[in-house]
Scaffold this active site. Sequence first.
Site, PDB file in Angstrom:
ATOM      1  N   TYR A 193       0.816  -1.214   0.000  1.00 17.72           N
ATOM      2  CA  TYR A 193       0.000   0.000   0.000  1.00 17.72           C
ATOM      3  C   TYR A 193       0.855   1.272   0.000  1.00 17.72           C
ATOM      4  O   TYR A 193       0.339   2.364   0.195  1.00 17.72           O
ATOM      5  CB  TYR A 193      -0.933   0.015   1.214  1.00 17.72           C
ATOM      6  CG  TYR A 193      -2.093  -0.955   1.150  1.00 17.72           C
ATOM      7  CD1 TYR A 193      -2.060  -2.080   0.339  1.00 17.72           C
ATOM      8  CD2 TYR A 193      -3.237  -0.758   1.912  1.00 17.72           C
ATOM      9  CE1 TYR A 193      -3.109  -2.978   0.290  1.00 17.72           C
ATOM     10  CE2 TYR A 193      -4.303  -1.651   1.862  1.00 17.72           C
ATOM     11  CZ  TYR A 193      -4.220  -2.755   1.053  1.00 17.72           C
ATOM     12  OH  TYR A 193      -5.271  -3.640   1.010  1.00 17.72           O
TER      13      TYR A 193
ATOM     14  N   LYS B 184       4.075 -14.135   5.355  1.00 15.87           N
ATOM     15  CA  LYS B 184       4.271 -15.100   4.277  1.00 15.87           C
ATOM     16  C   LYS B 184       5.767 -15.051   3.934  1.00 15.87           C
ATOM     17  O   LYS B 184       6.163 -14.866   2.772  1.00 15.87           O
ATOM     18  CB  LYS B 184       3.384 -14.692   3.092  1.00 15.87           C
ATOM     19  CG  LYS B 184       2.999 -15.800   2.163  1.00 15.87           C
ATOM     20  CD  LYS B 184       2.111 -16.860   2.756  1.00 15.87           C
ATOM     21  CE  LYS B 184       2.149 -18.059   1.821  1.00 15.87           C
ATOM     22  NZ  LYS B 184       1.652 -19.295   2.384  1.00 15.87           N
TER      23      LYS B 184
ATOM     24  N   ASP C 223      -1.954 -17.635   5.552  1.00 21.09           N
ATOM     25  CA  ASP C 223      -2.998 -18.530   5.038  1.00 21.09           C
ATOM     26  C   ASP C 223      -3.473 -19.476   6.139  1.00 21.09           C
ATOM     27  O   ASP C 223      -4.665 -19.766   6.257  1.00 21.09           O
ATOM     28  CB  ASP C 223      -2.522 -19.301   3.794  1.00 21.09           C
ATOM     29  CG  ASP C 223      -1.088 -19.786   3.890  1.00 21.09           C
ATOM     30  OD1 ASP C 223      -0.397 -19.438   4.864  1.00 21.09           O
ATOM     31  OD2 ASP C 223      -0.654 -20.531   2.993  1.00 21.09           O
TER      32      ASP C 223
ATOM     33  N   ASP D 285      -5.528  -5.510   6.283  1.00 18.80           N
ATOM     34  CA  ASP D 285      -6.749  -5.013   5.651  1.00 18.80           C
ATOM     35  C   ASP D 285      -7.730  -6.165   5.441  1.00 18.80           C
ATOM     36  O   ASP D 285      -8.911  -6.105   5.808  1.00 18.80           O
ATOM     37  CB  ASP D 285      -6.377  -4.365   4.304  1.00 18.80           C
ATOM     38  CG  ASP D 285      -7.509  -3.558   3.709  1.00 18.80           C
ATOM     39  OD1 ASP D 285      -8.557  -3.420   4.371  1.00 18.80           O
ATOM     40  OD2 ASP D 285      -7.345  -3.065   2.573  1.00 18.80           O
TER      41      ASP D 285
END
Length: 359
Positions: A124, A191, A224, A248
């Site tokens: 972002y 991740k 995940d 988000d």
Amino acid sequence: MAHLITLIPGDGIGPEVADAARLVVDAAGVEVDWDVQEAGAGALEREGTPLPGRVLDSIRRSRTALKGPITTPVGTGFRSANVALRQELDLFAAVRPARSLPGIATRFTNLDLVVIRENTEDLYSGIEFERGSEALERLRGELRDLGGFQIREDAGVTVKPISVSGTRRIVRFAFEFARRNRRGSITLGHKANIMKFSDGVFLYTAGAEAEFYRDVWFEEVQVDELALHLVTEPETLDVLLLPNLYGDIVSDLCAGLVGGLGLVPGANLGWEYAVFEPVHGSAPDLAGKGVANPIAMIESAAMMLAHLGESAAAGAVGRGIRAVLSEGMPRTGDLGGTASTGVMARAIARATEQALEAR
Ligand code: NAD
């Protein structure tokens, strides 16, 4: 003395839920000098930008803002005014509590989660290269030279920077938050197995900082897998610490777990300024109909009151919301009822007054 607060109604359902929040803050007996600043679609039309400089100037004066949602066009057009606001004022920490509420039937009960989202870095950051642009052509060449990286000619590119300094401050913020609010554990989502040099920085910096906060349980999990935990055993989770993009997404997921976007508030905090806003967006499907649920915005106002030291008023607003939800009526459409935003707001305002009297 009255608190000086910047009020940004925003667009879409923003002005409707902002009116509701103002009504309830009045009912909570807190004196406020509202500096109302238009931003979003109206400002874009009249002033050519959704976030005019006067809005930022106002927050720099008041240090505190209550903000409704602002629409961002998808895929093209101007940059998100919401992201720009967070970056301009260096509001690096988003705090989004998602708690089970009385009278709201959901799959899981007794949830008490807080998402802490890094608000200024990651995908972002706004570093983007448009497909087919000259700048991207040069970047493709550089990447080929630097590491033999091949980017397809018809690709667009967004860059993901995550820094040690940016991570350190959000991690410290999360641990201090956990201590202050007697929260037992922090779960970091990442991740880093795939994005070794961006999520890797987030993970390893956080791990090093955690050494200084041995009194708070700290664990890391791939994001995940965190998504799986959230929909199978969310009651085992407490504070979730996430980089910007995952934060988000997980915020909306957590909102869904406790009854929907109409219920979940948020705060964007930096060293100097604080902007309180619901997690939800401008809900164009509901805008102008007077049917949006005002609770998320009212809860955001309650978080703001607590931040300003008005803890009795903040507590009364919280009890007012719970009292109305416990009674089961009135309810807006998202909660299965037919009440308007205004009816809901007036009921919460009354219940807030009663909560103050009952002290
Ligand atoms: P959204 O949150 O506006 O709406 C998603 C769904 O939730 C819709 O079905 C909507 O009707 C419902 N919903 C949202 N708020 C509600 C409320 N208070 N009461 C009842 N139902 C409610 O998300 P979106 O549709 O993805 O985004 C719409 C616009 O808002 C986009 O332009 C987006 O960029 C913007 N947005 C802004 C912010 C912000 O200002 N901080 C945050 C998220 C999205």
